[in-house]
Design an enzyme around this catalytic site. Structure first.
Site, PDB file in Angstrom:
ATOM      1  N   ASP A 339      36.471  41.794  34.027  1.00 13.36           N
ATOM      2  CA  ASP A 339      37.898  41.530  34.183  1.00 13.36           C
ATOM      3  C   ASP A 339      38.128  40.772  35.498  1.00 13.36           C
ATOM      4  O   ASP A 339      37.247  40.729  36.361  1.00 13.36           O
ATOM      5  CB  ASP A 339      38.655  42.864  34.184  1.00 13.36           C
ATOM      6  CG  ASP A 339      40.129  42.698  34.496  1.00 13.36           C
ATOM      7  OD1 ASP A 339      40.774  41.874  33.832  1.00 13.36           O
ATOM      8  OD2 ASP A 339      40.622  43.397  35.395  1.00 13.36           O
ATOM      9  N   ASP A 530      39.325  47.578  35.286  1.00 10.71           N
ATOM     10  CA  ASP A 530      40.000  48.579  36.117  1.00 10.71           C
ATOM     11  C   ASP A 530      41.343  49.026  35.572  1.00 10.71           C
ATOM     12  O   ASP A 530      41.894  50.019  36.036  1.00 10.71           O
ATOM     13  CB  ASP A 530      40.216  48.032  37.533  1.00 10.71           C
ATOM     14  CG  ASP A 530      41.298  46.971  37.555  1.00 10.71           C
ATOM     15  OD1 ASP A 530      42.236  47.091  38.353  1.00 10.71           O
ATOM     16  OD2 ASP A 530      41.202  46.015  36.760  1.00 10.71           O
ATOM     17  N   ASP A 534      42.089  47.102  30.049  1.00  8.42           N
ATOM     18  CA  ASP A 534      40.636  47.001  29.918  1.00  8.42           C
ATOM     19  C   ASP A 534      40.036  48.170  29.150  1.00  8.42           C
ATOM     20  O   ASP A 534      38.867  48.116  28.744  1.00  8.42           O
ATOM     21  CB  ASP A 534      39.973  46.945  31.301  1.00  8.42           C
ATOM     22  CG  ASP A 534      40.453  45.764  32.126  1.00  8.42           C
ATOM     23  OD1 ASP A 534      40.536  44.665  31.558  1.00  8.42           O
ATOM     24  OD2 ASP A 534      40.738  45.941  33.319  1.00  8.42           O
TER      25      ASP A 534
END
Length: 639
Positions: A339, A530, A534
């Site tokens: 990410d 995080d 996600d």
């Protein structure tokens, strides 16, 4: 009864931490192994010195009892469940040795067997101790500030969310919370492993068990004691120590059939020589030796100590691996997706621009206050930038009703009767200029009509390029960047850290689909993220890694690995550690197999003395255990 009172410890002061040696000898397996060893050595000395048989015999018997009662009881319980435990084979072999006049050899078998069991218990205990010691650092009391402003010393367990505590210089923070006022440098090494204190001001988060510096902080409690970062860390480690890796489960499944085979083969080794005229004692001695050397003790111990030791080592460096299975799987990954915001970036973005759209009739302060009020309920790092900008201008945030998070899109809520939405742009024309500058653009809407565009910038982590390079070297392929952000901002960051595969403008479902596509091609995917958006990808990946310091609760629960220390470079380090653990497991299996094969052939073809059989078999078990414990060393953790 003694009237001596316990020493008074100031509120929140760092308590003394028990020394590791005390913890080791608190393990019952270690105590019994030591007692058995001492009894055996004393008995052996008396035996060699020609003392009466009752003297050394009693000591040998003590060694049998101390080192053998636990595995014997466990074996009998397993037998009651119609399973044959390898521990029971060792006890039977030891008693058989004593029955044919070889009590010293049987006692030696018990002692070494108990020692190998103590090694496994030590590996498990060190796994728990690596992070559980943090609980000893949590203060038992805190200074709660009442409604009238008076201070009250209360147990930490009684603190409720929303209450305010006072943390004086040198004291430990009593709960996870938000600094309301005051400034200080806080030592967070107990949580993140960072050696340098971190500056804390109003609006910053602090964690339970961290040590306050020279300032005074007023902190609003945001989590119950049972939900603090430390409590969750301990829970994860304890859960990890109770799990078993697939390799261990396979070994245990085979062990049942193998143990039955050993019993059948032992009976054959005993009866066939008798049919050919061998003496009873000689046949029984050979059979007992065969049972000892053919038992898979070293094979059973080959897997868990290395994996548990690796979990403990990772825990010391701020990386929590949730199970032994995950530690094994980490070494299998050959594809990485990561990410952007809060993972590759610092997760501390700032508002760089606020542009009102023509004809709205609202001021910047009004729009920013509305946006911050809605974003104040969000966990996303971009939300923090908006809220921080509003606070920096001294704006009062209005009340929000009907708040709703839209993962991967934005947030919405009702403010003053109007629906305020802060979300990714629907029309590129509104945000082209900001995106061309590499900034993340979000649009503020009122009742569905765009009224302003916010530009937000976030810096790449200092170790992001190092982490990308490390993962590339380990997997043989560059990581892919998956983000809901715009393509220009994503490509700018990707260029800084060395990523060439960029997928931008993604929703959570899109990230999930990409992970599943990799998996369908036979790739073992490591996903790093995080946020809430996600979580689906982290769950679907072969191994999911959450950045714990800024990560959301949903991501922490969905992930298999949590990086508590705010350090992305720890991810390739733990992957490398996992591969070391897998190599050690392979070494152990080869070593155990070689010893078993060699000793069995020696016993069947030649004449293997029982003492040598005991030393060879149990010695290999101890070697396997010690080889696994090597991964506890600091040198096993490398970049």
């Amino acid at each position: 009864m003694s009237t001596t009172s316990a020493p008074v410890v100031p509120v929140g002061r760092p308590p003394a931490v028990p020394r590791r040696r005390r913890r080791v000898f608190a393990l019952p397996e270690v105590r019994w192994a030591v007692a058995a060893t001492v009894a055996f050595l004393l008995g052996l000395a008396l035996d060699l010195a020609g003392a009466p048989a009752w003297a050394w015999g009693a000591l040998y018997a003590t060694a049998y009892v101390c080192g053998g009662w636990e595995p014997a009881w466990a074996g009998l319980l397993a037998l009651r469940e119609r399973t044959l435990d390898v521990d029971l084979l060792m006890i039977v072999a030891a008693l058989g040795a004593a029955a044919i006049g070889q009590p010293m050899d049987g006692a030696l078998l018990i002692v070494i067997f108990a020692t190998s069991g103590a090694l496994e218990a030590l590996a498990t205990a060190r796994t728990e101790d690596s992070v559980r010691g943090l609980l000893d650092l949590t203060p038992e009391t805190a200074r709660r500030i009442g409604a009238n402003g008076a201070e009250e010393v209360v147990p930490v367990a009684e603190l409720a969310v929303g209450e305010v505590i006072l943390v004086r210089p040198g004291e430990r923070v009593g709960a996870d919370g938000l600094v309301l006022d005051g400034s200080s440098d806080v030592d967070e090494a107990s949580i993140t492993g960072e050696p340098l204190p971190v500056a804390k001001h109003a609006g910053n988060q602090v964690f339970a068990a961290t040590v306050n510096g020279t300032g005074v902080l007023r902190v609003r409690v945001e989590r119950d004691a049972s939900e603090s970062v430390i409590a969750r860390i301990v829970e994860m480690v304890e859960r990890a120590s109770r799990t078993k890796a697939p390799a261990q489960l396979l070994i245990e499944k085979i062990e049942q059939r193998y143990s039955v085979g050993v019993v059948v083969a032992t009976l054959a080794v005993f009866t066939i020589p008798l049919l050919w005229g061998a003496e009873l004692t000689e046949a029984l001695l050979r059979a007992m030796t065969f049972m000892i050397v053919a038992s898979p003790c070293a094979v059973v111990l080959a897997t868990m100590p290395p994996l548990l030791s690796a979990i403990a080592n990772a825990g010391r460096h701020g990386v929590l691996v949730k199970s032994a299975a995950v530690m094994q799987q980490l070494g299998e990954v050959d594809s990485v997706v990561v990410d952007k915001t809060g993972t590759l970036t610092e997760g501390a973005p700032r508002l760089s621009a606020l542009r009102l759209l023509p004809g709205t009739g609202f001021t910047e302060e009004t729009v920013l206050a509305w946006a911050a009020a809605v974003e104040n309920n969000s966990e996303h790092p971009l939300a923090e930038a908006v809220v921080a900008a509003a606070r920096a201008r001294g704006l009062d945030l209005p009340a929000v009703e009907e708040f709703k998070a839209l993962p991967g899109i934005g947030v919405t809520g009702v403010v003053g009767g109007a629906t305020i939405t802060v979300a990714r742009p629907r029309h590129a024309g509104l945000v082209t200029e900001l995106e061309e500058l590499g900034e993340t653009a979000v649009v503020v809407e009122r009742d569905g009509h765009p009224i302003a565009v916010l530009g937000i910038v976030d810096q790449a982590r200092g170790d992001a390029a190092e982490a990308v390079a490390g993962l590339t070297a380990l997997t043989g392929a560059r990581p892919a960047l998956l983000t809901g952000d715009n393509a220009r901002a994503a490509e700018r960051l990707a260029g800084e850290v060395g990523i060439t595969d960029v997928r931008a403008g993604l929703l959570p479902q899109d990230k999930l689909d990409i992970v599943q596509e990799h998996a369908e091609r036979g790739r073992k995917v490591l996903a790093i993220g995080d946020g809430v958006n996600d979580a689906p990808a982290l769950t679907a990946a072969h191994v999911g890694v959450a950045m714990g310091r800024v990560g959301s609760d949903v991501a922490l629960k969905a992930a298999d690995v949590v990086v508590v220390r705010d350090e992305l470079a720890a991810v390739p380090a733990v992957v490398s550690l996992s591969r070391r653990a897998r190599r050690v497991v392979a070494q152990n299996l080869v070593l155990a197999g070689a010893f078993i094969t060699g000793l069995v052939l020696w016993d069947l073809i030649g004449t293997l003395p029982l003492p040598l059989g005991v030393l060879g078999h149990e010695g290999s078990t101890v070697l396997v255990g010690l080889n696994g414990l090597r991964l506890l060393r600091e040198s096993a953790w490398s970049r």
